[in-house]
Every structure is written in structure tokens, then in C-alpha cells.
Design an enzyme around this catalytic site. Structure first.
Site, PDB file in Angstrom:
ATOM      1  N   LEU A 416       8.211  -3.835  -1.158  1.00  0.00           N
ATOM      2  CA  LEU A 416       7.925  -4.073  -2.578  1.00  0.00           C
ATOM      3  C   LEU A 416       8.323  -2.889  -3.453  1.00  0.00           C
ATOM      4  O   LEU A 416       8.689  -3.055  -4.611  1.00  0.00           O
ATOM      5  CB  LEU A 416       6.425  -4.353  -2.774  1.00  0.00           C
ATOM      6  CG  LEU A 416       5.862  -5.607  -2.092  1.00  0.00           C
ATOM      7  CD1 LEU A 416       4.365  -5.694  -2.318  1.00  0.00           C
ATOM      8  CD2 LEU A 416       6.557  -6.858  -2.617  1.00  0.00           C
ATOM      9  N   GLY A 417       8.219  -1.698  -2.912  1.00  0.00           N
ATOM     10  CA  GLY A 417       8.538  -0.507  -3.702  1.00  0.00           C
ATOM     11  C   GLY A 417       8.218   0.744  -2.918  1.00  0.00           C
ATOM     12  O   GLY A 417       7.982   0.695  -1.706  1.00  0.00           O
ATOM     13  N   GLU A 418       8.217   1.894  -3.623  1.00  0.00           N
ATOM     14  CA  GLU A 418       7.930   3.162  -2.955  1.00  0.00           C
ATOM     15  C   GLU A 418       7.117   4.039  -3.883  1.00  0.00           C
ATOM     16  O   GLU A 418       7.392   4.124  -5.079  1.00  0.00           O
ATOM     17  CB  GLU A 418       9.218   3.875  -2.548  1.00  0.00           C
ATOM     18  CG  GLU A 418       8.965   5.118  -1.713  1.00  0.00           C
ATOM     19  CD  GLU A 418      10.239   5.675  -1.091  1.00  0.00           C
ATOM     20  OE1 GLU A 418      10.162   6.730  -0.458  1.00  0.00           O
ATOM     21  OE2 GLU A 418      11.303   5.040  -1.247  1.00  0.00           O
ATOM     22  N   GLY A 419       6.074   4.686  -3.341  1.00  0.00           N
ATOM     23  CA  GLY A 419       5.210   5.550  -4.129  1.00  0.00           C
ATOM     24  C   GLY A 419       5.168   6.954  -3.580  1.00  0.00           C
ATOM     25  O   GLY A 419       5.999   7.342  -2.754  1.00  0.00           O
ATOM     26  N   ALA A 420       4.161   7.728  -4.027  1.00  0.00           N
ATOM     27  CA  ALA A 420       4.058   9.131  -3.627  1.00  0.00           C
ATOM     28  C   ALA A 420       3.800   9.279  -2.133  1.00  0.00           C
ATOM     29  O   ALA A 420       4.252  10.231  -1.501  1.00  0.00           O
ATOM     30  CB  ALA A 420       2.936   9.799  -4.425  1.00  0.00           C
ATOM     31  N   VAL A 424       5.690   0.631  -0.011  1.00  0.00           N
ATOM     32  CA  VAL A 424       4.689  -0.429  -0.137  1.00  0.00           C
ATOM     33  C   VAL A 424       5.351  -1.741   0.279  1.00  0.00           C
ATOM     34  O   VAL A 424       6.455  -2.059  -0.178  1.00  0.00           O
ATOM     35  CB  VAL A 424       4.148  -0.516  -1.578  1.00  0.00           C
ATOM     36  CG1 VAL A 424       3.096  -1.618  -1.687  1.00  0.00           C
ATOM     37  CG2 VAL A 424       3.565   0.823  -2.011  1.00  0.00           C
ATOM     38  N   LYS A 442       0.239  -0.357   1.953  1.00  0.00           N
ATOM     39  CA  LYS A 442       0.654   0.955   1.456  1.00  0.00           C
ATOM     40  C   LYS A 442       0.733   1.888   2.656  1.00  0.00           C
ATOM     41  O   LYS A 442      -0.290   2.282   3.215  1.00  0.00           O
ATOM     42  CB  LYS A 442      -0.370   1.453   0.434  1.00  0.00           C
ATOM     43  CG  LYS A 442       0.033   2.681  -0.343  1.00  0.00           C
ATOM     44  CD  LYS A 442      -1.021   2.953  -1.415  1.00  0.00           C
ATOM     45  CE  LYS A 442      -0.627   4.108  -2.295  1.00  0.00           C
ATOM     46  NZ  LYS A 442      -1.625   4.346  -3.353  1.00  0.00           N
ATOM     47  N   ASP A 539      -2.969   6.718 -15.344  1.00  0.00           N
ATOM     48  CA  ASP A 539      -1.669   6.038 -15.443  1.00  0.00           C
ATOM     49  C   ASP A 539      -1.866   4.555 -15.725  1.00  0.00           C
ATOM     50  O   ASP A 539      -1.249   3.709 -15.083  1.00  0.00           O
ATOM     51  CB  ASP A 539      -0.880   6.259 -14.147  1.00  0.00           C
ATOM     52  CG  ASP A 539       0.593   5.855 -14.291  1.00  0.00           C
ATOM     53  OD1 ASP A 539       1.032   5.604 -15.434  1.00  0.00           O
ATOM     54  OD2 ASP A 539       1.293   5.784 -13.269  1.00  0.00           O
TER      55      ASP A 539
END
EC number: 2.7.10.1
Length: 685
Positions: A416-420, A424, A442, A539
């Protein structure tokens, strides 16, 4: 009795007889200025200004009394104590400023009173053309005063050019000690700019009389309010992040002169160390070292200053000192060892013929001592292991309330995406009852640092405490084997930003006012829950809210930073990426994140909702957005946005954070509007 006191008594007698004669002819005594026989310099014996004016001779205008001024001061100080607009750093100067403004101190009280009475006598002498009888009376008065002048030994002191030229006397015409002009200007133009402006216009405080700083004389012998400019000329380096630096460097690293802080910072009262100067500082620990504002190609920007860190400067000194100490210890040890060997050698010469008993060959190797030390080390190692084990047990106990799964229970479907922390994924979770549900996973990235792993577990602990219908809740964790994972409920319609765009008029769709309010109300109630638990989101934006079927909206913070959202973040002065378009000025400039800054962000989210996911300040660069926010250039109302809703946005963007509405207030208003629209849409219910 000194000569001034004697003269006052004599002048008073002359004026008394003059007043008596004139009064017999029905002439108003006020013409002669006899209202206040005690003079204009009085010993202060009130209560309001006791701490700053106790037993001082203060100036009281002839048309007022000490009691009049005391009552006015009580009323004014009462207004100040109840005011919510007063900054704490400014409040401490309010009472001294009022006291010194309304009652300046007489430098020469006896002489000032003497000149006042002399002026009264001179004023009486100059009255003409009243009547023939009055002229005769006046001639008698003039004669009495003339006789007194001739007899007075201090005539030249009184009836000379030293007599105050204005009558009645004022603060400007008398020999008075008033507020120091420099401190008054700092108070008016920098430290208490807003408060000073309000005081001048206030009907109650205005009755006391606030000093006009421009009219104050430049005088060294003045009344100080205690305002100090924090400067240490000997300080030529900074510690830690430089927030305590008070040196006099005022040039940036590029050689540009620093601008005065008060020209650019509206809330300088929060940082009194900045008043009256342009020296490099780090207010609020915004940067890693001292900085200042400079002019650069038509705009004012932040630049770091070229100031060395104290730790770097003293490193050589520390190393040198340490080396010297070690060398001294080595020399002392060598001397002691040499003396012991000398003594032992002398003793051995006396006993070398004595037969020693047989002993364990390891006795000189201290094998038993070494074994004891080894045993001690073993015990110590066991103790440290025990402490570490206890620490892990405590951490494990905090995680017991969360469901634990293995990697075999989880199936990864798509990214789905990428975080810190890492990527994900969308996936499937096999539950203990053998049913599967769709989840958002996550995952912690491979080879993560120890700090990142600690942050990951810390987030698990924080999120595990959040239980609300409008907060994306954690379903469980995978911690038995890498990659470590957090498992969240999956929201079918993705993030709110994408949902708004896909339902916008450009896609041939639209949302009703009831749906807009339903979305906003759910976010506000989720934030109300977070703020009640003292949790600051930092945020809040449409991209961090997820939408499920049935228009259920939940707040999340998956930290998705896909390319489509990269323009929403901006790196400020080499720090972490910040969503400046959703942040108030106090967060951008000082790194101050609070529930009130979340309220500002909610106002921007509300704007996103009614503009169908448009990026705030679309078309402007991030640096331009920072300048717009600092100059109070707010977002305009979205098309077809109700006036009441836009008014709520404006309230959320109030410059003073304490005046922004709470999430409870916001939720109550949105709930009322939502219920009204619901009833209008469903009249039969």
C-alpha cells in the site's frame, strides 16, 4: 526648618490673606489656583503601588487628589488581573508601569512645591481689570508680595527664570523622575506590543494615563521597570542546541547582518531573551544551533550563525588536562613502585638464607584471587542478565493486552505504501477462530537500528491504549520473528483524500452537505478523544484519515509517504519533513506541537473536505506557504461552503493558539449542524 520649608509657610500665609480678600468680593478662588494648599509633591501612602512607591514623593496634578489616583489604579489593575490577553512575560511589568506613569517621583519635592506656590502667587498677581475695588485689593496683595520678596533671602531661588513656565504644572513641566525611555519603548514596541496598544485604548486603564514613550526625556536618572536585555559579551560559543546562548554574534554564517527580532516575530513576548537586539539566538530550540533572520533577494529567511560549539573548543583542553593527570599518576605510581622494590630488595638481603615452606605453585599467580574475581564476574553477569530479563518482562507485560500472532497467521497480498518504519501492506489475518479478515500490515524494515526498533515498540504501546470508533485501532502484533508487524483493521475505501477526489464534480460525482458534515463530525470526535487523552497527532490531514464502507471515517497515522503525497511535506532547515500547509506558525517556527496546533490542522482538513481534496495553498511552493502563513494570508472559502462552516475554519486558524476552539466545542457545533441537515433531509422522521 530649612529655607524651602520656611518659604512655603510664608508663601502660604501671603496666599491665604490674598484669597481672603479676594473671596470677600465673590471672586471664584479657583481662578487663583488655590485648590491644593499641600502642593503637588506628596508622600505616597497608598496600597496599590506600595511595592514600588512606598514613602516616595510622587507628583499629583493640582486637579486631582491621591485618593482619585488610587481609585483609578485599583480599577485599572483589576482589569489587568482579569485579562486573558496578557502574556505572562508582560504581566510582571504592568503594575510598575501604571504606577510610574500615573505618579512619577519628584526629584526635588520641596523645591517643586516651592515653585508651585510661587507660580500660584505670580498667577494671582497678573489678574487685572476685575473692578476698582478689586484693583485696590490687588494692589494690596501685590504690595504684600513685594514686601515679602524684599525680605526673602531666597528670592533669587524662587522669583527667577527657574520658575516653571506652565501653569497648572504637568509631568512635562516639572522636575520629575519618570519611566526610562528605552525600557518604555521596549515595552511598547516589542515585549508588550499588543498589551500596550490595548491599554492605551482601554477606557478604564486610559483614565490612569499610559506614558507616551516618544515624549519621555532621555535621562539616565529615571525609573527602571526592571527590563533587562540578556547579553553576555564574554560568551563566544554555545552548548547543546544553543537555546541558552547569550553572546553578541549578529552575523549569519554567510556574512549577512542579522535583522532585529522584533521586526519579524509577532509573538516575541514568549521569548523575552530576544527583545531589543539582533543577536543570534535559538528561541524554542527551533534549530540545532543559534540562528537569525537575514535579508535575501527580497525576502527574509532563516540562516544559521557561524558560532563554534563549546564542546568542540574545550575538547583539546580536556584531552590535554586528562593526559597531564594520567602522566602525574604514572609518575607517582612509578615512584611508589621504585620505593617498594628498594625496601623489598633490602629485606631480601637479610632473609635470603631462610628456607621457605613449600607452597602451591600458583600462589604467586594469585590463582585463588583470580578465581574469586572470575566468580564475582559471573555473579555480576548473572545480575545484569537478571536486570535485562526484568526489563523485558516489564515490556512484555505492557504488550500482553495486545493479541499476538505469528507470521504463519498473516498473508501479505499487496503493497500500500511506505512509512518511517517500513512498508505497509494489505493482507489476510487468520484469527484464533479460524476465520480470516482483511488487515493493513505495518512491517518493520529489515536491519532496522536499535532506536527504530524501540520507536516501533513504543508506538505499539501508545496505540494499544486508543479505543474509539473514529480511531483506526490495532488488532494485534507479530513480534516472535522478523519482520515485526503491527496489524490494523483495513479500510476498504482508502484514505479520505483519494475518496474526496474520486467523489468530486470533476469525476461527475458530488457529496451532499449532510455527507460533508458526517465526515467532519467523525474526525472531530476522534480528535476530541485523542485530546482528552493528551495525545497530540502532529500530522492531521485528509491523507491520514481512512474511509470504510457506509462513510465511516477513522483517523490513522500509518505514515504513508507515497510519491503522490511527497509535495505535502517540506524539510525545514535540514530537519525532518514537515506538513507545513497544515501547520500554524508556532509549529513551523518554534516546533511547538500542541492540541491547539491540531485544531489548526483540523481547520485545514475541513477546508480539504469542502474543496474535494484540493491541496491547501495549491500553486505555491512550500517556502512561499510558510511566508503566507506567517503573514496571516489564510485560505479562502471553498466553493459552495456554508458561511458557518468557513467561520469555524477561521476560528481554528486564530493567530493566538489559546483563542482557538477546543475539539469539544467543534464537535458540538458540527453535531448540531448535522442533526439540523438530517432532519431537513428526512422530514418524516
Amino acid at each position: 526648618m530649612n529655607k524651602y520649608s520656611a518659604f512655603i509657610v510664608c508663601i502660604s500665609l501671603v496666599l491665604l490673606f490674598t484669597k481672603k480678600d479676594v473671596g470677600s468680593h465673590n471672586v471664584d478662588s479657583r481662578i487663583y489656583g488655590f485648590q491644593q494648599s499641600s502642593g503637588i509633591c506628596h508622600i505616597y501612602n497608598g496600597t496599590i503601588c506600595r511595592d514600588v512607591l512606598s514613602n516616595a514623593h510622587v507628583f499629583v496634578s493640582p486637579n486631582l487628589t491621591m485618593n482619585d489616583l488610587e481609585e483609578r489604579l485599583k480599577a485599572a489593575y483589576g482589569v489587568i488581573k482579569e485579562s486573558k490577553d496578557m502574556n505572562a512575560n508582560c504581566r510582571m511589568y504592568a503594575l510598575p508601569s501604571l504606577c510610574f506613569s500615573s505618579m512619577p517621583i519628584c526629584r526635588t519635592p520641596e523645591r517643586t512645591n516651592l515653585l508651585y506656590f510661587a507660580n500660584v502667587a505670580t498667577n494671582a498677581k497678573q489678574l487685572k481689570n476685575v473692578s476698582i475695588r478689586r484693583k485696590r485689593t490687588k494692589s494690596k496683595d501685590i504690595k504684600n508680595i513685594s514686601i515679602f520678596k524684599k525680605k526673602s533671602t531666597i528670592y533669587e531661588d524662587v522669583f527667577s527664570t527657574d520658575i516653571s513656565s506652565k501653569y497648572p504644572p504637568t509631568r512635562e513641566s516639572e522636575n520629575l523622575k519618570r519611566i526610562c525611555r528605552e525600557e518604555c519603548e521596549l515595552l511598547e514596541n516589542e515585549l508588550c506590543q499588543k498589551e500596550y496598544a490595548i491599554a492605551k485604548r482601554h477606557p478604564v486603564i486610559g483614565m490612569v494615563g499610559v506614558e507616551d514613550c516618544q515624549k519621555l526625556p532621555q535621562h539616565k536618572d529615571c525609573l527602571s521597570l526592571g527590563i533587562t536585555i540578556e547579553v553576555d559579551k564574554t560568551e563566544n560559543c554555545y552548548w547543546e542546541d544553543g537555546s541558552t546562548y547569550r553572546g553578541v554574534a549578529n552575523v549569519s554564517a554567510s556574512g549577512k547582518p542579522c535583522l532585529r527580532w522584533s521586526w519579524l516575530m509577532k509573538e516575541i513576548s514568549d521569548f523575552p531573551e530576544l527583545i531589543g537586539q539582533n543577536y543570534c539566538r535559538n528561541p524554542g530550540s527551533v534549530e540545532n544551533s543559534p540562528w537569525c533572520f537575514v535579508d535575501s533577494s527580497r525576502e527574509r529567511i532563516i540562516e544559521l550563525c557561524d558560532i563554534p560549539k563549546c564542546a568542540d573548543k574545550i575538547w583539546i583542553a580536556i584531552v590535554g588536562t586528562t593526559a597531564a593527570i594520567i602522566l602525574i599518576f604514572i609518575i607517582i605510581f612509578a615512584i611508589i613502585l621504585f620505593k617498594r622494590r628498594t625496601i623489598m630488595h633490602y629485606g631480601m638481603r637479610n632473609i635470603h638464607n631462610i628456607n621457605t615452606p613449600s607452597a602451591d605453585k600458583n600462589i604467586y599467580g594469585n590463582s585463588q584471587l583470580n578465581n574469586a574475581q572470575d566468580a564475582g564476574r559471573g555473579n555480576l553477569g548473572n545480575l545484569s542478565d537478571h536486570v535485562a530479563l526484568n526489563s523485558k518482562l516489564i515490556e512484555r507485560n505492557t504488550l500482553l493486552r495486545i493479541n499476538h500472532f505469528t507470521l504463519q497467521d498473516v498473508e501479505f497480498l499487496e503493497e500500500l505504501g511506505e512509512g518511517a518504519f517500513g512498508k505497509v501492506y494489505k493482507g489476510q489475518l487468520l484469527q484464533p477462530n479460524k476465520t480470516t479478515i482483511t488487515v493493513a500490515i505495518k512491517a518493520l524494515k529489515e536491519n532496522a537500528s536499535v532506536k527504530t526498533q524501540q520507536d516501533f515498540k513504543r508506538e505499539i504501546e501508545l496505540i494499544s491504549d486508543l479505543k474509539h470508533q473514529n480511531i483506526v485501532c490495532i488488532l494485534g502484533v507479530v513480534l516472535n520473528k522478523e519482520p515485526y508487524c503491527m496489524l490494523f483493521e483495513y479500510m476498504a475505501n482508502g484514505d479520505l483524500h483519494e475518496f474526496l477526489i474520486s467523489n468530486s464534480p470533476t469525476e461527475g460525482k458530488s457529496l451532499s452537505q449532510l455527507e460533508f458534515l458526517q465526515i467532519a463530525l467523525q474526525i472531530s470526535e476522534g480528535m476530541q478523544y485523542l485530546s482528552a487523552h493528551h495525545y497530540v497527532h502532529r500530522d492531521l490531514a485528509a491523507r491520514n484519515c481512512l474511509v470504510n464502507e457506509g462513510l465511516v471515517v477513522k483517523i490513522s497515522d500509518f505514515g504513508l509517504s507515497r510519491d503522490i503525497y511527497s509535495s505535502d511535506y517540506y524539510r525545514v532547515q535540514s530537519k525532518s519533513l514537515l506538513p507545513v500547509r497544515w501547520m500554524p506558525s508556532e509549529s513551523i517556527l518554534y516546533g511547538k506541537f500542541t492540541t491547539e496546533s491540531d485544531v489548526w490542522s483540523f481547520g485545514v482538513v475541513l477546508w480539504e473536505i469542502y474543496s474535494y481534496g484540493m491541496q491547501p495553498y495549491y500553486g505555491f511552493s512550500n517556502q512561499e506557504v510558510i511566508n503566507l502563513i506567517r503573514s496571516r494570508q489564510l485560505l479562502s472559502a471553498p466553493e459552495n461552503c456554508p458561511t458557518a462552516v468557513y467561520s469555524l475554519m477561521i476560528e481554528c486558524w486564530h493567530e493566538q493558539s489559546v483563542k482557538r476552539p477546543t475539539f469539544t466545542d467543534i464537535s458540538n457545533r458540527l453535531k448540531t449542524w448535522h442533526e439540523g441537515h438530517f432532519k431537513a433531509s428526512n422530514p418524516e422522521m
